[in-house]
Design an enzyme around this catalytic site. Structure first.
Site, PDB file in Angstrom:
ATOM      1  N   THR A 193       0.824  -1.217   0.000  1.00 19.27           N
ATOM      2  CA  THR A 193       0.000   0.000   0.000  1.00 19.27           C
ATOM      3  C   THR A 193       0.855   1.263   0.000  1.00 19.27           C
ATOM      4  OG1 THR A 193      -1.714  -1.162   1.252  1.00 19.27           O
ATOM      5  CG2 THR A 193      -1.785   1.248   1.282  1.00 19.27           C
TER       6      THR A 193
ATOM      7  N   CYS B 253      -5.491  -8.945   3.647  1.00 18.40           N
ATOM      8  CA  CYS B 253      -4.827  -8.728   2.360  1.00 18.40           C
ATOM      9  C   CYS B 253      -3.415  -8.173   2.537  1.00 18.40           C
ATOM     10  CB  CYS B 253      -5.647  -7.786   1.471  1.00 18.40           C
ATOM     11  SG  CYS B 253      -6.886  -8.655   0.479  1.00 18.40           S
ATOM     12  N   PHE B 254      -2.977  -7.989   3.774  1.00 21.06           N
ATOM     13  CA  PHE B 254      -1.583  -7.681   4.096  1.00 21.06           C
ATOM     14  C   PHE B 254      -1.089  -6.395   3.445  1.00 21.06           C
ATOM     15  CE2 PHE B 254      -2.457 -12.153   3.229  1.00 21.06           C
ATOM     16  CZ  PHE B 254      -2.545 -12.604   4.524  1.00 21.06           C
ATOM     17  N   CYS B 255      -1.975  -5.396   3.357  1.00 20.48           N
ATOM     18  CA  CYS B 255      -1.611  -4.105   2.746  1.00 20.48           C
ATOM     19  C   CYS B 255      -1.071  -4.307   1.332  1.00 20.48           C
ATOM     20  CB  CYS B 255      -0.581  -3.365   3.608  1.00 20.48           C
ATOM     21  SG  CYS B 255      -1.184  -2.913   5.228  1.00 20.48           S
ATOM     22  N   ASN B 256      -1.675  -5.247   0.590  1.00 21.45           N
ATOM     23  CA  ASN B 256      -1.270  -5.500  -0.789  1.00 21.45           C
ATOM     24  C   ASN B 256      -2.511  -5.922  -1.569  1.00 21.45           C
ATOM     25  OD1 ASN B 256      -0.167  -6.389  -3.247  1.00 21.45           O
ATOM     26  ND2 ASN B 256       1.693  -7.117  -2.263  1.00 21.45           N
TER      27      ASN B 256
END
Length: 817
Positions: free
Chosen positions: A81, A350-353
């Site tokens: 992100t 979503c793991f900042c992705n």
């Protein structure tokens, strides 16, 4: 311990020591990445995100205009992100930005690059991760030189390309040689390498690019000279001094030296870490891939661009979702809750992705928008929408990870997915994967080395046997607590526990209140009553107090299971609460605060800020002695009002804003005895060895910590209700209670047993819902209101809610039960 470190922006002895030590750390960082101060500069930042923001703001962008096509900002869609967020800075500067899919860049390598004009110096920036933080996929470091030379173009345009290599995930477990792969900008996070210090990162800038960076703001320490009254400012000569605004976190920077020393001493270097972590990931990947249900269906779906054949293309990260035997995805929130019962802490979502999440999970952009409209936001627990996943589960290995850790995780997956009524079968592999180089079975090796040589490890069936993941840190509590009293407020006397047990079994017939409980102290034992006054926040004094640690953070049974052994008794006539626990003298706490001596403090409950007051040192000392660490008892202030939150998209009836005590979500929680009996039957029939029942019905019901227990005719019929009346009181049914790990704690002993959560998950189709939340639809406090055992429960079904404005008496004529 041995030195005084002063602010480095001074000339005294301690300040000079700080400056010189920090400079030594800069050299150490550059040496770690196989480069020198001749080629790179180290700018300390608040983290890798701050380093990315610095590049976005300082890069020499050329905006679009009549005389220029302008710069381009390109980034791989498989980016964090913090990389994608750079586009908002470029948009404000009228600079074009475009995402590039990994497959498009791979295919671009097969096409000849566009004609390049060496005289065109228009600057463009391409960002890509050395390692995907979503899947662990490793992208070629050779792209750096290929893009800079013009041989590989993210987009077809004339100009000079610069490359930002997001190395934060990659360098946590792998060496990076900047002498061979000279990216222009390299953001890193030291937290990801050492685990400490947090909030400290760096931007490594190639010195040939440094003069191009533009600085607008200047802070303390960045100016060689400036005037306050005129526009006169001369920046410091070095790029680090120009961009490190204010005083850097110099104590944390100095700690980095010890981090590098320790890393080298324990592991022998990053190459060893790379081989060790990849071997663990390869072993775990092979084991997970081989797990099958008895019908042949896979247990997990792994999201990967590689087959874990080499650390050059795959990092020590495994991203997956767990499936049931029909191939349906089990929500990541459910997996996370189950893992915590095994003392395993997972990363989910979503793991900042978002880009990688969309690509691997098949989530369209339109679906992302719809998920948001449905109430899903990054980082929440809304894991499935219409049966489709909104995220996944990720495990990662670091230098401190061991083979035992990998096997513990695999046993957890097997125990929670591959068990059946016939026992716990050995995971069924697709093929015989034993190899001579495989690790020994559990119990055959004394020590797992901190760093293993790279070799082909195969999952062994015998290494996955045994149902215990690791020794539970909780010791058995040899306590025989006093049974929660049953109190009739009108008589202020206890009812025999035998009577309460009989009531629970349904002696009073269908659709009546069989038991009433309040929990004066949040997460502590229940106080059972037969008749009790109702306040505007629920049962009077229900969850009015809570125990907090020395930082003022609320304690629950998740962190401190022995809270259930604290037993509060409320005496309304004497206006006191008596608190008891085995091995402790009873202690009294007044029901109301002394306004003259009250000490107001603030805490949080479910993200809500609440005003409370401290109940004093005497009870604090009592609790601290019992738990063995500092604790305080606090009570919600009588003049503080906490309103219930509306669910996303929910229309709440006008004039029905509910006020809450220190409960999590609602004023009341109701459960149905028939639902308990059904779960009880599932739990005890699953004991294949014919032992005595695992749980009594009474003990099982206490785990759900309800306020109102009713005797319904059918299990889970309460989930079809829209409203209920109990006596003269009307309640709106808000929805189901999504259960957490607390239901695994025996409320009489404080011991954990994951079978309740696991069995509930199975029988309720992976959504661990049990019980319904209620709130008052109307409450007249001008006269006393009571809830009583034996009161009739009149529900209104959801199908009959067209007549919302009908009086309660007319509504209840439609009730089929």
């Amino acid at each position: 311990m041995e030195n005084i470190y002063g602010n480095p922006h001074s000339q005294n002895i301690s300040s000079k020591l700080t400056h010189d030590t920090v400079e030594q750390v800069r050299y150490r960082i550059l040496a770690h990445f196989h480069t020198t101060a001749e080629d790179y500069s180290v700018i300390f930042t608040a983290g890798s995100t701050a380093a990315l923001k610095l590049v976005a703001e300082a890069f020499p962008w050329v905006p679009q205009g009549p005389e220029s096509r302008g710069s381009w900002f390109c980034y791989l869609t498989d980016s964090h992100t913090s990389v994608v967020g750079m586009r908002n800075v470029t948009m404000a500067m009228n600079v074009m930005s475009t995402p590039v899919r990994p497959e498009d860049l791979w295919s671009a390598k097969e096409r000849p690059a566009s004609a390049n004009d060496p005289d065109c110096k228009l600057p463009h920036l391409f960002c890509y991760p050395a390692q995907s933080n979503f899947s662990g996929a490793r992208y070629p470091l050779s792209w750096i030189e290929e893009i800079k030379s013009g041989w590989l173009c993210p987009v077809s345009t004339l100009g000079k390309w610069f490359v930002l290599l997001d190395a934060a995930s990659y360098v946590s477990t792998s060496p990076l040689d900047l002498s061979a792969h000279q990216a222009d900008f390299v953001p890193i996070s030291f937290y990801k390498i050492f685990g400490f210090p947090t909030g400290l990162g760096a931007l490594l800038v190639h010195n040939r690019v440094a003069p191009l960076l533009r600085k607008t703001y200047f802070g303390g320490g960045t100016a060689s000279a400036y005037l306050a009254g005129e526009d006169f400012y001369i920046p410091r000569p070095s790029v680090a001094q120009r961009f490190e605004d204010g005083t850097i976190s110099f104590l944390d920077v100095i700690a980095l030296k010890h981090g590098f020393d320790t890393l080298e001493r324990l592991t022998g270097g990053m190459e060893n870490i790379k081989q060790h972590t990849f071997t663990l990931a390869q072993y775990t990947y092979a084991a997970l891939s081989s797990l099958r249900y008895p019908n042949g269906a896979p247990v997990v779906r792994i999201y990967s661009d590689s087959d874990f054949s080499s650390p050059e293309v795959q990092g020590p990260v495994i991203n997956f979702n767990v499936l049931d035997d029909k191939g349906n995805i089990i929500g990541y929130s459910q997996v996370d809750k189950m893992a915590s019962l095994y003392n395993i802490h997972l990363r989910t979502g979503c793991f900042c992705n978002t880009g990688a999440c969309q690509r691997h999970l098949g989530i369209s952009s339109e679906m992302v928008r719809k998920h948001f409209q449905a109430g899903h936001v990054c980082g929440d627990n809304m894991d499935l929408i219409n049966g489709k996943p909104t995220g996944s589960v990720r495990i990662s290995f670091g230098y401190m990870s061991t083979l035992d850790d990998a096997q513990a995780f695999l046993r957890f997956i097997r125990d929670t997915c591959l068990h059946s009524s016939g026992g716990w079968p050995v995971p069924q592999a697709c093929a015989d994967t034993r190899e001579a180089g495989a690790p020994p079975a559990e119990g055959q090796a004394d020590v797992t080395p901190a760093v293993m040589r790279r070799r082909s490890l195969s999952p062994q069936e015998d290494s996955l046997t045994g149902s215990n993941v690791w020794n539970n840190s909780l010791t058995a509590v040899n306590a025989a607590p006093v049974a929660p009293p049953v109190c009739d407020v009108t008589r202020i006397q206890q009812t025999p526990s035998e009577k309460a047990a009989g009531v629970l079994e349904g002696a009073l017939g269908a659709n009546v209140v069989t038991n009433l409980y309040l929990y004066p102290i949040k997460s502590c034992a229940a106080f059972e009553v037969t008749r009790w006054p109702v306040g505007n926040q629920g049962l009077l004094y229900d969850r009015s107090w809570m125990v907090v640690n020395h930082n003022g953070v609320c304690l629950s049974q998740k962190q401190e299971p022995r809270l259930c052994l604290i037993q509060p008794f409320i005496d309304l006539q004497q206006r006191i609460m008596v608190i008891k626990a085995k091995g402790m003298e009873p202690i009294e706490v007044p029901l109301e605060e002394n306004s003259e001596r009250v000490q107001i403090c603030q805490s949080k409950v479910c993200a809500d800020r609440v005003n409370t007051y401290d109940c004093g040192e005497k009870i604090s000392s009592w609790l601290s002695t019992f738990f063995g660490h500092p604790c305080h008892l606090i009570k919600q202030s009588s003049d503080f009002q906490r309103n219930a939150k509306k669910k996303h998209g929910e229309d709440q009836p006008s004039g029905t804003t509910a006020t809450l005590s220190l409960v999590n979500e609602a004023q009341y929680l109701l459960i149905n005895t028939s639902s308990i009996l059904e779960l009880h039957q599932h739990l005890n029939t699953s004991d294949e060895n014919g032992k005595e029942e695992l749980f009594s019905v009474k003990d099982l019901s206490l785990r759900f910590r309800a306020n109102i227990i009713i005797s319904g005719k059918r299990a889970f019929e309460e989930e079809k209700w829209d409203e209920i009346s109990i006596g003269s009181l009307r309640f709106q049914v808000l929805g189901p209670c999504h259960r957490c790990q607390m239901i695994c704690i025996d409320q009489k002993t404080g011991q954990r047993n994951q079978h309740v959560f696991q069995k509930l998950s199975e029988t309720r189709e992976r959504k661990v819902n049990f019980g319904m939340y209620l709130m008052h639809t109307s409450l007249d406090l001008s006269s006393s209101c009571f809830l009583s055992v034996g009161s009739q429960v009149l529900p209104v079904l959801k199908e009959n809610v067209e007549g919302h404005n009908l009086p309660a008496s007319e509504k209840h004529q439609d009730v089929t039960s």
